[in-house]
Design an enzyme around this catalytic site. Sequence first.
Site: not given
Length: 265
Positions: A14, A118, A141
């Site tokens: 990530h 994220d 991701t």
Amino acid sequence: MEAIVLYPTTAIGHLIAMVELGKLLLTSKPSLSIHILMTTAPYDAGDTAPYFAAVSASTPSIAFHNNLPLISLPPELSTASAHVENLIFEVLNLSKPNVSQALLFISQTHTIHAFVIDFFCGSTLAVSADDHHIPSYIFFTSAAAALALFLYLPTFHETIPKSLKDLNNNAPLHVPRLPPIPPLDMPKHYLDRHDKAYKYFLESSIHTSRSNGIIVNTFEPLEPRAAKAIETGLCITSHSTPPIYCIGPLILTREKKDSEFECLK
């Protein structure tokens, strides 16, 4: 100065994808300043210092903020017994006040145009959107098909009273435009609705669906059915779908022979 702030998880895959996103943003607007907020991993994540140093040396417009305070996990959450995903979610939740302070600090010298986080950090949206009024985007991701499934999880939660692990595996689940999925083939953290990891992913899915936009590490011709399902609102059934941006694949480029990675050309 104009800035965009990125907030990855500590998982190396990530993290690298997020850094590559920062590089991509700079190709579109070199005058930007990219700030990457870093939390400390609640497990041995390996030595990432050489990677950070290499990026800083080659791309000085990217700044790593490694000074977020360490988080003390609750005693009942043992790093020896807990799932890694649970540890990551817990650290990110507890880090929200520190993220708020970091955004305030950066905003004193920069105009922050966007906060990109994220999908593990979904709960942090309230910090940037409500407290600082910064447009906030989720960076997913993985693939569009995985995103479609992730966004459809709240619909499964509302319409299926059992845990997915307790369903008949011969009766596949249906996500719009995706192939039928046997229940036991679902991601392991989606299987038990009473598991803490399930609750974390469910909350993160809801937060993601309410962001200003979702950035996906894929390209649309690779996954046209899944991308179309998300873009047309088939995967979020409770409200409108935010804009979707397919910008991948973002990978770490290395020195390689011409014969390698033909599929990525």
